[in-house]
Every structure is written in structure tokens, then in C-alpha cells.
Scaffold this motif. Structure first.
Motif, mmCIF file in Angstrom:
data_model
loop_
_atom_site.group_PDB
_atom_site.id
_atom_site.type_symbol
_atom_site.label_atom_id
_atom_site.label_comp_id
_atom_site.label_asym_id
_atom_site.label_seq_id
_atom_site.Cartn_x
_atom_site.Cartn_y
_atom_site.Cartn_z
ATOM 1 N N LYS A 206 15.972 2.404 -5.959
ATOM 2 C CA LYS A 206 15.110 1.104 -6.609
ATOM 3 C C LYS A 206 13.646 1.356 -6.739
ATOM 4 O O LYS A 206 13.046 1.729 -5.884
ATOM 5 C CB LYS A 206 15.564 -0.207 -6.018
ATOM 6 N N LEU A 207 13.170 0.998 -8.067
ATOM 7 C CA LEU A 207 11.883 1.005 -8.327
ATOM 8 C C LEU A 207 11.546 -0.315 -9.040
ATOM 9 O O LEU A 207 12.099 -0.350 -10.205
ATOM 10 C CB LEU A 207 11.504 2.375 -8.912
ATOM 11 N N GLU A 208 10.464 -1.152 -8.536
ATOM 12 C CA GLU A 208 10.137 -2.430 -9.122
ATOM 13 C C GLU A 208 8.582 -2.324 -9.220
ATOM 14 O O GLU A 208 8.155 -2.187 -8.235
ATOM 15 C CB GLU A 208 10.899 -3.250 -8.621
ATOM 16 N N SER A 209 8.201 -2.685 -10.428
ATOM 17 C CA SER A 209 6.544 -2.924 -10.563
ATOM 18 C C SER A 209 6.397 -4.504 -10.519
ATOM 19 O O SER A 209 7.158 -5.256 -11.243
ATOM 20 C CB SER A 209 6.191 -2.429 -11.799
ATOM 21 N N ARG A 210 5.260 -4.808 -10.030
ATOM 22 C CA ARG A 210 4.828 -6.168 -9.732
ATOM 23 C C ARG A 210 3.352 -6.446 -10.019
ATOM 24 O O ARG A 210 2.566 -5.460 -9.505
ATOM 25 C CB ARG A 210 5.263 -7.037 -8.621
ATOM 26 N N PRO A 211 2.817 -7.182 -10.798
ATOM 27 C CA PRO A 211 1.202 -7.407 -10.996
ATOM 28 C C PRO A 211 0.591 -7.471 -9.534
ATOM 29 O O PRO A 211 1.173 -8.388 -8.586
ATOM 30 C CB PRO A 211 0.900 -8.487 -11.797
ATOM 31 N N ILE A 212 -0.617 -6.915 -9.479
ATOM 32 C CA ILE A 212 -1.435 -7.001 -8.186
ATOM 33 C C ILE A 212 -2.288 -8.405 -8.408
ATOM 34 O O ILE A 212 -2.903 -8.450 -9.399
ATOM 35 C CB ILE A 212 -2.275 -5.827 -8.111
ATOM 36 N N PRO A 213 -2.106 -9.512 -7.486
ATOM 37 C CA PRO A 213 -2.913 -10.748 -7.980
ATOM 38 C C PRO A 213 -4.275 -10.393 -7.825
ATOM 39 O O PRO A 213 -4.951 -9.847 -7.022
ATOM 40 C CB PRO A 213 -2.447 -11.570 -6.580
ATOM 41 N N GLY A 214 -5.073 -10.964 -8.811
ATOM 42 C CA GLY A 214 -6.203 -11.023 -9.043
ATOM 43 C C GLY A 214 -6.961 -9.676 -9.701
ATOM 44 O O GLY A 214 -8.069 -9.313 -9.513
#
Length: 258
Positions: A206-214
């Protein structure tokens, strides 16, 4: 469904219930509960991103997981016909998993904190044109009827639930590892991480990307690896992965119960 998962994951669980994912996290953080059980991924609707974000926020660990078959049902007050129903209530994931049924019957879908609360709301409502999407056990619990069974778009509909805790615990047979990795914002940064997995012959599942807060348009990545805990390959990876990334978080190694 989280209750069903908890009963499969623990022999005789003493279960406390919370309305939100964050409520579960806080209960574990504050010591009210030893573990939390949360959905993290569905085969139809994809990842439950809020749970990934909360894992990072609370710095918790995954100690076990379960893959559970999900059969959604349209629940109504006794005597209600399908032609009477105008609005359905459920959790956003359940609504997404039943999008085809909702659209084909021209129903308005309204998100609710969870499937059980949706069933409770319908049972207590004075309206006669509402229904809930929930498990069959909710029908028994709240005195509702199953008007339409198995309304999910795919019969191959599974949700992964994870057991989370404040401290890492690794049980015998653990062969799945979850990591969060932040890379530099430059060409080839993710490739260098993937190259390290390849060099150590570690299978990426599994590979999932998520935005980095700030940080505008910068991302962190969640990885699930198929690699036994205690193996030389995993030890070498954890010892060296910081050479090819800005930072990483080890969420834990665990067994997935099928």
C-alpha cells in the motif's frame, strides 16, 4: 461495524462507544480505553483518510488489523415501503459504498457520524420518508426492518479495521508493517525511498499520499509493507530509511486477521 470488528479481534471485549474517530483516539490517549478499533480502508471507497491523519496526530501505533466483509442494508421503520423513502442517513463511507443504489432510487443522502447513530436517528424520527444504511444487527437493536439487504455497489466489499494503542505491541506472526514517510520536495525523492524497498526485497502492498499540514502542495506518504517483524530486511530498512527521507514514523508491525 466497528463493534462487530472488535468482537472478532478480542475474545470478550468490554466495549465503550464514541461518536467520532477522534473520540476513540482521545479515550485511548487519556487511558479510558486500552485499545481503539477504527476503520482504515475499504475495498470500494478507499482509505479513511481521517484515521491516517489522527494516527499521525496522536502518535499512536497499530497492533493488529482485521479484514471484515461489509454488507449494507437499508433500514426503515416497520411498514415503510421503498416508494416512501426520500432521504437516507449514514456515515460518508457507507454512502460512498452504496452510491449506485442511492442514485438509482433517486434518494438524497445525508452524512451522519456513524451507521449505528443513523439507525437510531431513523428509529426515533417522526418522519416516515427516511431510512438508514447500516448493519443488520442495527435493525434488531433499534426495532427497524431490513427493507433492502446488501445494497452495497460491490459484493466484494471489505473494510480493514485496525487496533490502535499508545504503545507499540508486536505479537507473534506479525508480518505487516506500516510507516509514514516525509520526503524532500525535489525530483526523485520518492523514487529513492522505493528503491530502498526494492534493494531489500520488501514487497510494498500500500502507498497513500496525504498533504502535510501547513505546507502548500507538499505530501507525506503512508506505506504498508509485507515483511516479517524481526527479519533482517525490515531491521535494515528501519536502520537506514532516514538516509533517503526527511523523517519517518513507525506505526507498528502486526498481523492481519482475515
Amino acid at each position: 461495524y466497528s463493534q462487530i470488528a472488535a468482537c472478532k479481534l478480542f475474545d470478550v471485549p468490554d466495549i465503550a462507544f464514541f461518536e467520532t474517530f477522534e473520540g476513540v483516539m482521545r479515550a485511548v490517549r487519556d487511558g479510558f480505553c486500552e485499545f481503539g478499533v477504527l476503520p482504515i480502508e475499504n475495498s470500494t471507497a478507499g482509505s479513511v483518510n481521517a484515521v491516517y491523519d489522527l494516527l499521525a496526530q496522536f502518535d499512536f501505533h497499530i497492533v493488529r488489523s482485521l479484514r471484515l466483509k461489509i454488507d449494507h442494508n437499508l433500514l426503515v421503520k416497520p411498514g415503510t415501503k421503498l416508494a416512501d423513502v426520500r432521504e437516507v442517513y449514514s456515515h460518508g463511507q457507507a454512502i460512498a459504498q452504496c452510491a449506485g443504489f442511492i442514485e438509482s432510487h433517486d434518494l438524497h443522502a445525508t452524512k451522519y457520524p456513524n451507521t449505528a447513530m443513523s439507525a437510531e436517528m431513523v428509529a426515533n424520527s417522526e418522519r416516515t420518508d427516511v431510512a438508514a444504511i447500516a448493519s443488520r444487527s442495527c435493525a434488531t437493536l433499534y426495532g427497524l426492518e431490513v427493507l433492502e439487504p446488501n445494497i452495497q455497489d460491490s459484493d466484494n466489499n471489505y473494510t480493514r479495521f485496525v487496533v490502535i494503542g499508545r504503545e507499540p505491541r508486536v505479537y507473534p506472526g506479525a508480518n505487516r508493517t506500516s510507516l509514514m514517510i516525509t520526503t524532500a520536495n525535489e525530483p526523485g525523492a520518492l523514487y529513492r525511498v522505493l528503491e530502498r524497498f526494492y534493494a531489500l526485497n520488501i514487497n510494498l502492498i500500500k502507498l497513500e499520499s496525504r498533504p502535510i499540514p501547513g505546507r502548500d502542495f507538499e505530501f507525506m506518504f503512508y506505506f504498508d509493507l509485507d515483511c516479517p517483524f524481526g527479519s533482517k530486511a525490515l531491521d535494515d530498512l528501519l536502520d537506514s530509511i532516514d538516509d533517503v527521507c526527511e523523517s519517518f514514523t513507525y506505526f507498528g508491525s502486526y498481523t492481519e486477521v482475515l
